[in-house]
Structure formats: structure tokens, C-alpha cells
Design a protein around this motif. Structure first.
Motif, PDB file in Angstrom:
ATOM      1  N   VAL A 216     -13.046  18.983 -76.278  1.00 56.83           N
ATOM      2  CA  VAL A 216     -13.055  18.742 -77.722  1.00 56.83           C
ATOM      3  C   VAL A 216     -13.768  17.406 -77.947  1.00 56.83           C
ATOM      4  CG1 VAL A 216     -11.674  18.411 -79.801  1.00 56.83           C
ATOM      5  CG2 VAL A 216     -10.877  19.962 -77.992  1.00 56.83           C
ATOM      6  N   THR A 217     -14.714  17.398 -78.852  1.00 55.13           N
ATOM      7  CA  THR A 217     -15.586  16.236 -78.995  1.00 55.13           C
ATOM      8  C   THR A 217     -15.406  15.628 -80.390  1.00 55.13           C
ATOM      9  OG1 THR A 217     -17.157  17.081 -77.389  1.00 55.13           O
ATOM     10  CG2 THR A 217     -18.037  15.528 -79.013  1.00 55.13           C
ATOM     11  N   GLY A 218     -15.058  14.370 -80.402  1.00 54.92           N
ATOM     12  CA  GLY A 218     -14.760  13.687 -81.664  1.00 54.92           C
ATOM     13  C   GLY A 218     -15.970  13.017 -82.264  1.00 54.92           C
ATOM     14  N   GLY A 219     -16.946  13.823 -82.647  1.00 54.34           N
ATOM     15  CA  GLY A 219     -18.140  13.287 -83.307  1.00 54.34           C
ATOM     16  C   GLY A 219     -19.243  12.994 -82.318  1.00 54.34           C
ATOM     17  N   GLY A 220     -20.471  13.129 -82.782  1.00 56.46           N
ATOM     18  CA  GLY A 220     -21.623  12.891 -81.921  1.00 56.46           C
ATOM     19  C   GLY A 220     -22.752  12.220 -82.688  1.00 56.46           C
ATOM     20  N   PHE A 221     -23.223  12.891 -83.740  1.00 58.02           N
ATOM     21  CA  PHE A 221     -24.302  12.372 -84.596  1.00 58.02           C
ATOM     22  C   PHE A 221     -25.553  12.023 -83.806  1.00 58.02           C
ATOM     23  CE2 PHE A 221     -20.192  11.031 -86.504  1.00 58.02           C
ATOM     24  CZ  PHE A 221     -20.207  11.883 -87.586  1.00 58.02           C
ATOM     25  N   GLY A 222     -25.731  12.654 -82.652  1.00 54.47           N
ATOM     26  CA  GLY A 222     -26.890  12.353 -81.813  1.00 54.47           C
ATOM     27  C   GLY A 222     -26.532  11.441 -80.655  1.00 54.47           C
ATOM     28  N   GLY A 223     -25.484  10.658 -80.834  1.00 60.24           N
ATOM     29  CA  GLY A 223     -25.095   9.692 -79.806  1.00 60.24           C
ATOM     30  C   GLY A 223     -24.621  10.343 -78.523  1.00 60.24           C
ATOM     31  N   LYS A 224     -24.253  11.636 -78.615  1.00 64.08           N
ATOM     32  CA  LYS A 224     -23.808  12.327 -77.398  1.00 64.08           C
ATOM     33  C   LYS A 224     -24.827  13.387 -76.994  1.00 64.08           C
ATOM     34  CE  LYS A 224     -19.054  11.042 -78.306  1.00 64.08           C
ATOM     35  NZ  LYS A 224     -17.780  11.441 -78.923  1.00 64.08           N
ATOM     36  N   GLU A 225     -26.104  13.111 -77.360  1.00 63.98           N
ATOM     37  CA  GLU A 225     -27.162  14.004 -76.905  1.00 63.98           C
ATOM     38  C   GLU A 225     -27.575  13.652 -75.471  1.00 63.98           C
ATOM     39  OE1 GLU A 225     -30.534  14.574 -79.485  1.00 63.98           O
ATOM     40  OE2 GLU A 225     -31.785  15.350 -77.877  1.00 63.98           O
ATOM     41  N   ASP A 226     -28.009  12.424 -75.251  1.00 62.57           N
ATOM     42  CA  ASP A 226     -28.507  12.086 -73.910  1.00 62.57           C
ATOM     43  C   ASP A 226     -27.536  11.243 -73.084  1.00 62.57           C
ATOM     44  OD1 ASP A 226     -28.848   9.891 -75.567  1.00 62.57           O
ATOM     45  OD2 ASP A 226     -30.772   9.310 -74.744  1.00 62.57           O
ATOM     46  N   PHE A 227     -26.778  10.371 -73.738  1.00 68.61           N
ATOM     47  CA  PHE A 227     -25.931   9.442 -72.978  1.00 68.61           C
ATOM     48  C   PHE A 227     -24.932  10.144 -72.044  1.00 68.61           C
ATOM     49  CE2 PHE A 227     -22.720   6.289 -72.069  1.00 68.61           C
ATOM     50  CZ  PHE A 227     -23.490   5.194 -71.750  1.00 68.61           C
ATOM     51  N   PRO A 228     -24.323  11.267 -72.452  1.00 71.01           N
ATOM     52  CA  PRO A 228     -23.381  11.936 -71.543  1.00 71.01           C
ATOM     53  C   PRO A 228     -24.002  12.350 -70.210  1.00 71.01           C
ATOM     54  CG  PRO A 228     -23.037  12.719 -73.755  1.00 71.01           C
ATOM     55  CD  PRO A 228     -24.309  11.896 -73.784  1.00 71.01           C
ATOM     56  N   SER A 229     -25.313  12.497 -70.143  1.00 70.65           N
ATOM     57  CA  SER A 229     -25.949  12.831 -68.861  1.00 70.65           C
ATOM     58  C   SER A 229     -25.790  11.659 -67.898  1.00 70.65           C
ATOM     59  CB  SER A 229     -27.437  13.134 -69.058  1.00 70.65           C
ATOM     60  OG  SER A 229     -27.589  14.254 -69.894  1.00 70.65           O
ATOM     61  N   LEU A 230     -26.000  10.456 -68.410  1.00 70.48           N
ATOM     62  CA  LEU A 230     -25.852   9.256 -67.587  1.00 70.48           C
ATOM     63  C   LEU A 230     -24.395   9.089 -67.146  1.00 70.48           C
ATOM     64  CD1 LEU A 230     -27.264   6.653 -66.525  1.00 70.48           C
ATOM     65  CD2 LEU A 230     -26.558   5.542 -68.647  1.00 70.48           C
ATOM     66  N   LEU A 231     -23.516   9.186 -68.124  1.00 68.19           N
ATOM     67  CA  LEU A 231     -22.090   9.010 -67.827  1.00 68.19           C
ATOM     68  C   LEU A 231     -21.613  10.089 -66.856  1.00 68.19           C
ATOM     69  CD1 LEU A 231     -20.181   6.868 -69.083  1.00 68.19           C
ATOM     70  CD2 LEU A 231     -19.226   8.704 -70.472  1.00 68.19           C
ATOM     71  N   GLY A 232     -22.117  11.286 -67.042  1.00 68.31           N
ATOM     72  CA  GLY A 232     -21.761  12.408 -66.177  1.00 68.31           C
ATOM     73  C   GLY A 232     -22.165  12.144 -64.732  1.00 68.31           C
ATOM     74  N   CYS A 233     -23.369  11.633 -64.543  1.00 66.89           N
ATOM     75  CA  CYS A 233     -23.818  11.327 -63.180  1.00 66.89           C
ATOM     76  C   CYS A 233     -22.952  10.223 -62.576  1.00 66.89           C
ATOM     77  CB  CYS A 233     -25.289  10.894 -63.181  1.00 66.89           C
ATOM     78  SG  CYS A 233     -26.412  12.258 -63.533  1.00 66.89           S
ATOM     79  N   GLN A 234     -22.588   9.256 -63.394  1.00 68.34           N
ATOM     80  CA  GLN A 234     -21.754   8.155 -62.895  1.00 68.34           C
ATOM     81  C   GLN A 234     -20.364   8.670 -62.487  1.00 68.34           C
ATOM     82  OE1 GLN A 234     -22.443   5.842 -66.440  1.00 68.34           O
ATOM     83  NE2 GLN A 234     -24.067   4.621 -65.502  1.00 68.34           N
ATOM     84  N   ALA A 235     -19.814   9.538 -63.302  1.00 69.71           N
ATOM     85  CA  ALA A 235     -18.472  10.067 -63.014  1.00 69.71           C
ATOM     86  C   ALA A 235     -18.491  10.934 -61.760  1.00 69.71           C
ATOM     87  CB  ALA A 235     -17.951  10.861 -64.215  1.00 69.71           C
ATOM     88  N   VAL A 236     -19.514  11.781 -61.646  1.00 70.18           N
ATOM     89  CA  VAL A 236     -19.574  12.652 -60.465  1.00 70.18           C
ATOM     90  C   VAL A 236     -19.837  11.831 -59.203  1.00 70.18           C
ATOM     91  CG1 VAL A 236     -20.950  14.456 -59.343  1.00 70.18           C
ATOM     92  CG2 VAL A 236     -20.131  14.769 -61.696  1.00 70.18           C
ATOM     93  N   ALA A 237     -20.662  10.799 -59.314  1.00 67.15           N
ATOM     94  CA  ALA A 237     -20.912   9.937 -58.147  1.00 67.15           C
ATOM     95  C   ALA A 237     -19.591   9.351 -57.646  1.00 67.15           C
ATOM     96  CB  ALA A 237     -21.882   8.823 -58.518  1.00 67.15           C
ATOM     97  N   ALA A 238     -18.757   8.920 -58.588  1.00 67.85           N
ATOM     98  CA  ALA A 238     -17.478   8.319 -58.208  1.00 67.85           C
ATOM     99  C   ALA A 238     -16.538   9.360 -57.604  1.00 67.85           C
ATOM    100  CB  ALA A 238     -16.836   7.661 -59.426  1.00 67.85           C
ATOM    101  N   ALA A 239     -16.547  10.565 -58.172  1.00 64.23           N
ATOM    102  CA  ALA A 239     -15.680  11.628 -57.651  1.00 64.23           C
ATOM    103  C   ALA A 239     -16.124  12.030 -56.250  1.00 64.23           C
ATOM    104  CB  ALA A 239     -15.729  12.835 -58.593  1.00 64.23           C
TER     105      ALA A 239
END
Ligand SMILES: Cc1cc2nc3c(=O)[nH]c(=O)nc-3n(C[C@H](O)[C@H](O)[C@H](O)COP(=O)(O)OP(=O)(O)OC[C@H]3O[C@@H](n4cnc5c(N)ncnc54)[C@H](O)[C@@H]3O)c2cc1C
Lengths: 701, 283
Positions: A216-239
Motif C-alpha cells: 500500500v503506497t501513501g502517495g507518489g506524485f512522481g517521487g516514487k517513479e525512479d527512487f524506489p529502484s535505488l532503494l530497492g537495490c540497497q535493501a536487496v544488497a543488505a538482505a
């Protein structure tokens, strides 16, 4: 079923109103670790050394060396997932430290010392010299137009940052399935398949070894278009390194400091006028701050350039845009995607020229409006009806614009002065250029279960804007079954085909049409009690001038949505503060699929646009975002506006479901110039910069 | 570990305070405490003390108990209109339902919205304490002496502020009371600057005038020397003196530029509001 526009209960209504909706922050997986970043403290430097404190058992430090390919894919892949040798902006991630106790993790981050060798840094667009990328296009013969001009008017406009200010900060939980060698990511996002591609790229995995699930996503307005890719890679790297699920949740100040924003821009315009004041030639030279890494900047800039001449027919054009590299946070997508900058400039330019010629801004615009059949700036065509005359009529009826304009044009005295402003604009629907056909190739599925419920399997996301509801309405209406019988879940790339990202006001128009078609096909073969499935794929069979990005020529969009805003206000001459007295929006979005949802889009969009034009002041001070909290970054509240008057004009588009076109971004695009025009009339002054804060209005910056 | 105390009377609170001293944290509405993540081994919640919720008048003073929230005071007709109007512009309904004037004073932020009006009214802070014999003692401190700097107040480690007192003469009989908060939006905004002006015109003369500015320095700016210079001026001569008055204030106003506004704007608007106040002094 009634007309499709009649509002229904939103699919996510009860879940959200009852508080049962679970966001990424609510996820608790067995063994899950908390995390915190070590981020760059300087705008540009070589990393000489990193002195980590001793990590207790069960704590891990994750860096670029833990990632097979330390590059984050987003159009290009220049940006590292973690900076390893060089930091390019304040807040760039260097390490992620994770472990079982959140406080300890934060403490360890604070105790980590990074030794920098500082390098010269470019910390403003004005001083930037390195061109990240650029485009230009030309039409007619500008040189002759300028040589023969009766008058040339030159103005330079500036626009600032804008922060998306979604309520839920960026968040993700990464999991590494060691047995399968599979990366799994849960998170707040707009584009699951973008994250999917980024994970494939960074971890060198094939499609089947990456799974991305939107929470469930609490708003984006474009801000969650590309940034989640970076965060996703960081999270998976840590996992992957720790062997545990790892959760990343940015805090508000961090989110506002390091995530992408609307590109600040400097827009230089020259207009050649003939004796009657017609614009015979226009030159636009636009510079944008790309930030340290280009990310989505190329596509944002394309849209800026395509909007540079507004809703006007101008035969001779030189339009040029360059994105400049700076040592500042990356800029990216924000509702409107490059268009608000251009519409602010061109609409304000039109007002200023009208003023200089002594004619009303509306009558001056009327000399230039495009209409159906006209060529676009890039040699494409306005294929469909352009409803500007009806929109003006409706706006006059609602706001009494022309009478008030004439009234406020008379000399005013006293502490409070009134003004009214209008803007007219479009939004090119869907992706710019040929991306839909060449790159997205959207696919989606309708799956009918034996109990006759039908599930929509698509990768489009609902981040509050109401897509689950509108998609379901389309399917239900075509299938002629109750809306409640349609199922739509948050996308999981293991279950849904790639129907593209939820950006560019494309989902309803492009994928909604696929749902309409799929539903028609399903209806034709419908057998009660039987499990059935229909897959539908995007195809392009409309008449068009093919888009050529090299030449920047052709039809950049299949069609346009149109909008008109009127803002009426009074300015307090002592403080420069304004009180809105009236705000109106008239929009053509083809056909409204749900009146209440569209009303919400319009109310929110206008207010975001007014915020952009008035109070949303954000600046980088010595390379650091200074307004990085909701205390200091001002977005308008309900108290700051009136009951905005909204109207829609039907203008059916045959390639959209039930005639619908793109709607999400349009509502933001024109509010800032209308606001500025109203302030200009009230104050009797011309301004060149937004946000038009009271400091700027009183010339006391 | 944090221990939470919910005293039911001021005496009980003072007893705890006398024992825990600076190892304890006082919380009224908590709306400032909450955002700075402040804590201490002993947290004393004062909002459970019914006895601190009162507004009463003596011959000389209006006394506001420390427990009164903004929402309660806004609805209380004993409270001067200018103060109620000021409170209406603070934060949003949720914060006004818990936030208190005494919290605003004790938080001693340069941007505290009630402070310029309270300074202009010569408000007095009542600090209660318990001596070693368990006897309650009270100190009465003028607000401009109580607030020492940013988040610095003259409160001893065994004391609790029990009330604030406003001289009735500072608003009753005054002919003009004016307050303006200049924020970046109409709700939930920290003041860029604020202005309070109170004056009494009597027999064609300015008999009393108080002018205070907020958010332009570490504490509220009030210049008694300039006020004294203005006092006694016949209204008919004010126009002639205006430039001099504005120039004097221009000399002492030294706001800063920060993430919320600029030095130039703050100064200009302070002077605009002052000039407007002087221009309309008879209204
Ligand atoms: C969202 C938001 C918006 C806000 N907007 C505004 C605004 O517009 N204008 C404005 O001025 N402020 C604003 N504030 C700040 C705050 O609400 C006010 O300062 C309020 O008056 C504080 O009162 P309180 O009772 O909540 O104080 P608390 O948080 O309980 O206490 C504040 C301080 O005073 C001390 N204290 C409390 N009571 C006593 C006592 N009896 N004796 C001694 N010390 C005591 C506490 O230890 C603490 O240091 C805002 C705060 C928030 C969270």
C-alpha cells in the motif's frame, strides 16, 4: 450500471478508513533487520577512507562492493547504488548499516567516520557549466521573423524545486532467497517493473529470479517513479549480505534531502512581434538542474521543450534545452514532469507581452490559440478537437473573469489589492515520443475465476489516486457485472504481466483501454462457472506523424488533455501575503471515469500548482537542501484556499476507455501562472520567478 | 527507564519536582516536548491537574492557570480579545486542544506566537516552588525577565509555572490593540515575524503605547525607551514624528535570514506593520 462517471466506493476506501491498510512500515518478517544510512556530508569529494566502529554480532555494513554491478538502472546507469570512490552530492548513500536494533544501527552510523578529499563542487544551476544532455528543435525561419520584427521582447524566468511531499516516506523491505538465488522486494512504489529491471541489472539476475511487490503506497506524485529502484537495490544488497530480510524506511528529513524533486529551471525567451502584436517567432533557451546524476532528466526535459510554446500557434521556433550537471540532489519526476516550468514561463510571457501592448491577457491569447488540424511545434498535428473556446466560456460563467479583470485593472488603493489571473494549458497524454510502442509494450490480463469473479492482473499501481477503482469500473461496465465482482490487488511481478509504470498520466488511458478491449473479448466468450483468461497487448494503429527523437520531430503524444485555471486573490500590501478569493479549473480529460476521483485529482492538483507558484520554497544552501521538514517546507493547507470550483468538458477520445484521456498531471500544470498573473494584477508589477513568495512580492529577498 | 507521574494537585507536583529536580521533565500539552523528543528519568504530566485550569480576575490582574489550553482560552470571554485572536492563529485545532500559553512561554522559542502580546501587556509569570519544609512559595517574574534567551528561562529546578498574570490596565481602557502574525501559510506555520501594538489615546494624546516584535531576535523585541519617547505625543503631531520613530525601530531591528524568510523581508514588514499601526492609531 449507471453512467460510468457516477462515483462508487473506492476499492481501497474501507481498508484505509478503518486503518487496516498495511504499509511497508507495518511489515514484520521473521528475523527482519532495521537499517540506517551513512550518507555524504559534502557535495563533492573523493572517499579516502571509511572508519567503521566495531560492529556487534548480527550487524552488517553494506556497500557498493557487496553488489555484483554497483550501478542503478534508470534510463542510464551512471548512478552507483552506493557511492564507492567519489561522492557527488550531499546525502548520497555510502553505506547501509543493518542489524536487529534500530537505535544501535543509528548509533553505529553516527560513529562511522568517512574521510573525504573535497573537490570543487557546483552547487547552483547558475554556476553549472557541464551539460548532462540536451535537445533542440526548429521550425520555420526564426531569423527572418526576428529580423522583420516590429518589436522583440526578451524575458528570463526562473522556477524552483518542488518536493512531492507524499505522506508516506520512501520505504522498502528486501529479502534474499538463498536457495533460489532470488531477490524479493516489497515496498512503496509507482513502478514495480522499473524496480524489477533495476534489480536484474544490479544483481545480474534473469527475470524469473526477481520478484517485486508493491505495498500500500501513501502517495507518489512522481517521487516514487525512479527512487524506489535505488532503494530497492540497497535493501536487496543488505538482505543478500546479511541473510535476513532488511527494512529501509527513510525519515522525513532524510527523504526530503535525498530523494528526487522537480527540476529547477531558468527559461530564457525572446518573442518577435509584428505590428499587430502577433508573435511571429519565438526563441526559448531552457536550462535545468539535473542534479548529480541524470536519471529521468532526459524525458522530463523533452516534455518541457514540447510545452515551451504553450497552447499557441507560432510558426517560427527555435527551442533549445540543456540539463546541467550539478553537485546537488538528483531531480526527477513530479506530477507534470517538466511541463509546469514551461507553462509558467510561456503563460507569464503572454501576460507580460499583453500588458506591454496594453491589451487584456485573454484577448492577446485569443490571437494565438491552436485549433484542431494545426501543426504542433515539432511538426506533428493536433489531431483532435481543441476545446479552448468552450473552456473559456465555462470559466467566464463560473468565475466572471473578464468583468473582474476589468474591474481590478482600475487603480486600486488601500492595504488590500485584488487581482485575477488566467492560464490555459495542455498535457500531452501518456509517454513522450514512441516509448509506448517501442519500449513499454504494455500487456495485461483479465482472469475469470470459476465463481465468475474477474481479476485484473496489471502492474499499474494505486497510490491513492484511485486507479484500482477506475480500472474496476471499466471492467465491470463492459462485462456488465457488479463492480464488487472485480478483484484488483497490489501488483506482484510474480503474478502480473508488465503493463508499464504508473506515470505520465498513462495508466487509465493506455491500460484502461486494454482492460476495455480485454473485457469486450471476455464478454464475447463468457461462460458462467468456468475459469477463463484474456490477455491484451498494446498496439498502435492510429494515424500519426511518427516521432523521431533524433530530429525531435513528429507527434510526441497521441492526444492532449486541456486545462484552464483562474485564480482570484487579494494581496496584503504590508506583508505581501495573499488571500485566495476564488480558484477555478476547467478541464478536458476526454470523459470522466469517476466524478469523485476526478474532483479529488483536480482539487489536489490545483493546490499543488498554487503551492508551486506561491509558497513551496526550497533551496540548496551550500549544497544542502535547507527546507527539509514540513515545518520549513510549506505546502498549502485547506485553510489556504477556498472551495475551488471545478468543471469538466467532455471531448471523447476514441483510443481511451469510454473516451477518457490522461488526467492526473494536467490539474497541476497551470495553477502557478494563474496565481502569478493574479498577483501581478494586484501588485501592478511583473515577476519572473516562482515560487512567488511574499519576500519576492515585496522585493525583499 | 522513564517514570511517568500524573499528579492530581499542584502541591503533589511540586513535591515530586522538589525531589527529582533537574532529573525531571514537566509536560503540559506536550506539543513542544513531543517534537523535540525530549525526555528525562521522571516525566511529570501536569495536564491532569484540574486545579490549574482556571481563568480568574482580581482587581488588578487577569490570572490564567497554567493548565488552560488554547481552545479553552479562545472561548473564554474574560481573556482579552487580542490574545484570543492571537491564539486562533496558532497551529491547528488538534494542537490548540492541547497546547497552553504557559507551555508557549516556558518553551521560550523566538517564534512563540503569544509572546509579543504578552510582552506588550507586561505579563507576569508565576513560578511556584516548595521549600525544604514543604511550604509552597511563589515568585512573580515579569515575562521579559523570565525569558532569558532561546529556550532559556528563569525557572529554578524545584519550580513549576502555575499561572500567568496579565495586568488589566494593559488592555482595559486601551483604545487600540493590534496583532499580526506573518507566516508562510494560514495554518500550521511558524511565524516569520509578528507584531503587537497596544495604545491608549486620551484627550487627543497618546497616553500609553506598547510595541513588540516577535521572531526577529532571540527574544521578543520591546523598546521601552522609544515607547516613552512616543508617549505624551498629541495625535496631531504623530505624523511629523513618524519618520523618526520608524528610523529608531529600524536601528534596533536586526532579524536574520534563515530557511523561513529573509532579513530584508522581516525588517521591511515589521516597519510596514508599525507604520500601519501608527497611521491608524485613532481607529
Ligand atoms: C504541529 C505544531 C504546530 C505548532 N504551531 C505553533 C504555532 O503556530 N505557534 C506557536 O507559538 N507554537 C506552535 N507550536 C508549538 C507549541 O504548540 C506551543 O509552543 C504550545 O504553546 C506549547 O504548549 P504545551 O502545553 O503543549 O507545552 P509542552 O510541550 O507541554 O511544554 C513546553 C515546554 O515548557 C515546559 N513546561 C510546560 N509546562 C510547564 C510548567 N507549568 N512549568 C514549567 N515549565 C513548563 C516543558 O518542560 C517544555 O520545555 C506548534 C507545535 C506543533 C507540534
Amino acid at each position: 450500471m449507471k453512467d460510468i462517471s457516477v462515483p462508487v466506493e473506492k476499492k481501497d476506501h474501507r481498508m484505509k478508513m478503518s486503518g487496516r491498510a498495511e504499509y511497508t512500515a507495518d511489515m514484520k518478517l521473521p528475523g527482519m533487520l532495521y537499517s540506517s544510512f551513512v550518507r555524504s556530508e559534502v557535495p563533492h569529494a573523493l572517499i579516502k577512507d571509511i572508519k567503521l566502529p566495531e560492529l556487534p554480532d548480527g550487524y552488517f555494513s553494506v556497500s557498493g562492493s557487496d553488489i555484483p554491478n554497483n550501478h542503478c538502472a534508470c534510463i542510464t546507469d551512471e548512478q552507483p547504488v552506493f557511492a564507492d570512490k567519489e561522492v557527488m552530492f550531499v546525502g548520497e548513500a555510502i553505506l547501509l548499516i543493518c542489524g536487529p536494533d534500530e537505535k544501535t544501527v543509528k548509533k553505529l552510523c553516527a560513529e562511522t567516520e568517512v574521510i573525504y578529499e573535497e573537490l570543487p563542487a557546483v552547487v547552483s544551476l547558475d554556476e553549472a557549466t557541464e551539460v548532462a544532455l540536451g535537445y533542440e528543435y526548429h521550425k520555420g525561419d526564426t531569423e527572418t521573423a526576428f529580423n522583420n520584427a516590429d518589436k522583440v521582447i526578451s524575458e528570463t524566468f526562473r522556477t524552483g524545486y518542488q518536493e512531492q511531499a507524499y505522506i508516506e516516506t520512501q520505504s522498502a523491505v528486501g529479502v534474499w532467497d538463498k536457495d533460489k538465488g532470488k531477490a524479493i522486494l516489497y515496498g512503496s512504489m509507482q513502478c514495480p517493473y522499473y524496480v524489477h529491471s533495476a534489480l536484474m541489472h544490479s544483481f545480474e539476475l534473469d527475470e524469473s529470479h526477481v520478484r517485486v511487490v508493491q505495498e500500500v503506497t501513501g502517495g507518489g506524485f512522481g517521487g516514487k517513479e525512479d527512487f524506489p529502484s535505488l532503494l530497492g537495490c540497497q535493501a536487496v544488497a543488505a538482505a543478500r549480505k546479511s541473510g535476513h530480510p532488511v527494512r529501509i524506511i527513510l525519515n522525513r528529513r532524510e527523504d526530503m534531502s535525498v530523494t528526487t524533486k522537480r527540476h529547477p529551471a531558468i527559461l530564457k525567451y525572446d518573442a518577435a512581434l509584428d505590428k499587430e502584436g502577433h508573435i511571429t517567432g519565438l526563441r526559448a533557451d531552457i536550462r535545468m538542474d539535473s542534479g548529480a546524476y541524470p536519471g529521468l532528466t532526459s524525458v522530463v526535459m523533452q516534455r518541457t521543450l514540447l510545452a515551451a510554446l504553450g497552447v499557441y500557434k507560432i510558426d517560427n521556433l527555435d527551442v533549445k534545452g540543456r540539463a546541467m550537471t550539478t553537485n546537488l540532489v538528483n531531480n526527477g519526476a513530479y506530477r507534470g514532469f517538466g511541463a509546469p516550468q514551461a507553462f509558467f514561463a510561456i503563460e507569464t510571457l503572454m501576460n507580460h507581452i499583453a500588458d506591454k501592448l496594453g491589451v487584456s491577457p485573454l484577448s492577446y491569447r485569443q490571437m494565438h490559440f491552436v485549433k484542431q488540424g494545426d501543426e504542433t511545434g515539432t511538426g506533428g498535428k493536433f489531431w483532435h478537437h481543441v476545446p479552448i473556446p468552450e473552456m473559456i466560456e465555462k470559466a467566464e460563467e463560473m468565475s466572471d473573469y473578464s468583468r473582474k479583470y476589468a474591474e481590478y485593472a482600475r487603480p486600486q488603493s488601500g492595504r488590500y489589492r485584488k487581482g485575477i489571473g488566467m492560464s490555459i494549458f495542455f498535457h500531452g497524454c501518456g509517454f513522450t515520443g514512441s516509448a509506448e510502442k517501442d519500449f513499454i509494450k504494455s500487456k495485461l490480463t483479465l482472469h475469470k475465476y470459476a465463481d465468475d469473479r474477474v481479476e485484473i492482473l496489471a502492474s499499474n499501481t494505486d497510490m491513492g489516486q484511485g486507479l484500482k477503482t477506475t480500472f474496476s469500473k471499466i471492467a465491470a461496465k463492459v462485462l456488465d457485472i457488479p463492480y464488487e465482482q472485480i478483484i484488483i490487488e497490489n501488483p506482484d511481478t510474480d503474478r502480473v504481466p508488465n503493463s508499464g509504470p504508473t506515470v505520465a498520466s498513462r495508466s487509465l488511458m493506455i491500460d484502461g483501454k486494454l482492460i476495455e478491449r480485454a473485457a469486450e473479448r471476455l464478454k464475447a466468450i463468457w461462460e458462467p462457472g468456468k475459469e477463463q483468461e484474456i490477455m491484451e497487448q498494446y498496439k498502435e494503429d492510429r494515424e500519426c506523424v511518427p516521432w523521431d527523437i533524433e530530429k525531435f520531430h513528429g507527434d510526441a503524444y497521441p492526444t492532449f488533455s486541456w486545462g484552464l485555471n483562474v485564480v482570484e486573490l487579494q494581496e496584503d500590501t504590508l506583508t505581501g501575503n495573499t488571500d485566495l478569493l476564488g480558484v477555478w479549473g476547467v478541464y478536458d480529460v476526454g470523459h470522466v471515469i469517476d466524478e469523485r476521483i476526478m474532483e479529488g485529482q483536480a482539487q489536489g492538483g490545483i493546490l499543488q500548482g498554487i503551492g508551486y507558484g506561491s509558497m513551496e520554497h526550497m533551496e540548496a544552501f551550500k549544497g544542502r537542501i535547507r527546507q527539509n521538514s514540513f515545518t520549513d517546507y510549506m505546502i498549502p493547507t485547506a485553510m489556504d484556499t477556498v472551495n475551488n470550483g471545478i468543471a469538466f468538458i467532455d471531448n471523447l477520445y476514441k483510443d481511451g476507455p469510454f473516451g477518457a484521456k490522461g488526467a492526473g498531471e494536467l490539474t497541476l500544470v497551470g495553477a502557478a501562472p494563474a496565481y502569478e498573473a493574479a498577483v501581478e494584477q494586484a501588485s501592478g508589477r511583473h515577476f519572473m520567478e516562482i515560487p512567488l513568495t511574499p519576500e519576492r512580492i515585496l522585493l525583499a529577498e | 527507564m522513564v517514570k511517568a507521574h500524573y499528579p492530581e494537585s499542584l502541591n503533589e507536583a511540586l513535591t515530586i519536582k522538589a525531589e527529582k529536580k533537574d532529573q525531571s521533565l514537566l509536560v503540559m500539552g506536550g506539543s513542544d516536548v513531543m517534537v523535540v523528543h525530549k525526555t528525562a528519568p521522571d516525566v511529570i504530566y501536569l495536564n491532569s491537574i484540574a486545579g490549574l485550569k482556571y481563568v480568574e480576575q482580581t482587581e488588578e490582574y487577569l490570572r490564567i492557570g497554567a493548565g488552560c489550553t488554547y481552545a479553552e482560552l479562545i472561548d473564554d470571554e474574560l481573556v482579552p480579545g487580542i490574545l484570543r485572536d492571537t491564539m486562533r492563529e496558532i497551529a491547528s485545532p488538534a494542537i490548540r486542544n492541547v497546547g497552553t500559553v504557559v507551555g508557549n512561554i516556558c518553551n521560550a522559542s523566538p517564534a512563540g506566537d503569544t509572546l509579543p502580546v504578552l510582552y506588550a501587556m507586561d505579563a507576569v509569570v508565576v513560578a511556584a516552588g516548595m521549600d525544604d519544609n514543604g511550604k509552597k512559595i511563589e515568585r512573580r517574574i515579569p515575562i521579559d525577565k523570565f525569558i532569558l534567551g532561546v529556550r532559556k528561562i528563569d525557572l529554578r529546578e524545584n519550580e513549576i509555572v502555575s499561572a500567568v498574570e496579565i495586568p488589566r490596565s494593559s488592555y482595559e481602557g486601551m483604545t487600540k490593540l493590534s496583532h499580526t502574525k506573518v507566516g508562510a501559510r494560514k495554518a500550521e506555520a511558524i511565524a516569520k515575524l509578528s507584531f503587537a501594538g497596544i495604545c491608549k489615546v486620551e484627550n487627543g494624546k497618546i497616553a500609553d503605547i506598547r510595541i513588540a516584535f516577535g521572531s526577529v531576535g532571540i527574544t521578543v523585541l520591546r523598546q521601552r525607551d522609544i515607547e516613552e519617547m512616543i508617549a505624551g505625543t498629541p495625535v496631531s503631531e504623530l505624523e511629523g514624528k513618524k519618520a523618526d520613530i520608524l528610523a529608531r525601530y529600524a536601528e534596533v531591528l536586526h532579524p536574520i535570514s534563515d530557511q523561513r524568510s529573509t532579513e530584508g523581508y522581516r525588517k521591511k514588514v515589521c516597519l510596514n506593520l508599525l507604520e500601519d499601526f501608527l497611521n491608524n492609531i485613532c481607529e
